[in-house]
Design an enzyme around this catalytic site. Structure first.
Site: not given
Length: 249
Positions: A90, A130-136
């Site tokens: 993350d 990913c989890v929030a769809g903001l990084g990976r």
């Protein structure tokens, strides 16, 4: 074939709404690659929310679901889709092994999408989360755009315009400065350090200030390619840089 524009009803916060009443309207962001292929960036489903996602997957012609985080649902729930696990840390950037597998999948689907474009009800879509769809997840989409030939800054701008808040400082630096296309070419603008120090790297809007016109600023030099000759040219260069990277929100 249904036009891509048919799915682009304006949403909120820069996202693209996908239907009049779907609870996922503000969780999905469509990123077009070409007229017959695209990406869907989203947050992570759970076993309880999978039915909602499956309904939208069918409508958007999602062929693959790429998850880059730890599993939050049973992949058996997506029997009609290829679930590809490409996890990495993350907040980090993807390792070369993940990049390789990701680009192989994208290349395969692009070929198939082109062959079937006249038969498809909507463009072939790879969903990635990913989890929030903001990084990976956004990083992988940006990498695919860069591989296509999109300038790294344009790729960052496009993804951030569609999914506000995407990328952290390290990921922006990686995309703008360090990522090398598989062809061996590299983005010409060395702007990661300038972006990293910008308040807009966290998704805030640009604010005009006297420091923007500092003639010795590395921001301005990076944007213009050489030291500006005047204060006005420096201001213009700085504004052009920030507009190019972050767009208008």
């Amino acid at each position: 074939m249904v036009s891509i524009s048919a799915y682009h009803t304006p949403g909120v916060n820069g996202r693209k709404a996908l239907g009049k009443a779907t609870p996922l309207a503000n969780s999905f962001s469509l990123i077009e690659y070409n007229e017959y292929f695209r990406f869907l960036i989203m947050d992570c489903p759970t076993n309880s929310t999978i039915p909602l996602y499956l309904k939208e997957f069918a409508r958007l012609n999602v062929t693959d679901v790429v998850r880059v985080c730890e599993p939050t649902y049973d992949k058996e729930r997506l029997v009609a889709h290829n679930v590809c696990d490409l996890p990495f840390k993350d907040g980090d950037v993807p390792p070369s092994s993940v990049i390789k597998k990701w680009l192989e999948l994208v290349s395969e689907r692009i070929v198939t999408a082109k062959q079937k474009q006249d038969e498809q009800p909507a463009p072939t879509t790879i969903a990635v989360h990913c989890v929030a769809g903001l990084g990976r997840a956004p990083v992988l989409v940006a990498v695919a755009l860069i591989e296509k030939g999109t300038d790294p800054l344009d790729a960052i701008e496009l993804v951030r315009r569609k999914r506000r808040g995407a990328f952290n400082n390290r990921q922006i630096t990686y995309l703008a400065d360090n990522y090398k296309r598989s062809s061996g070419s590299k983005g010409t603008a060395k702007l990661g350090s300038a972006i990293r120090q910008s308040p807009m790297a966290s998704g805030t809007s640009p604010q005009a200030s006297p420091s923007d016109s500092d003639a010795t600023s590395p921001h301005a030099q990076a944007a213009g390619g050489s030291k500006p000759n005047s204060t006005s040219s420096t201001v213009s260069a700085s504004r052009a840089l920030f507009k190019k990277i972050f767009g208008s929100h």
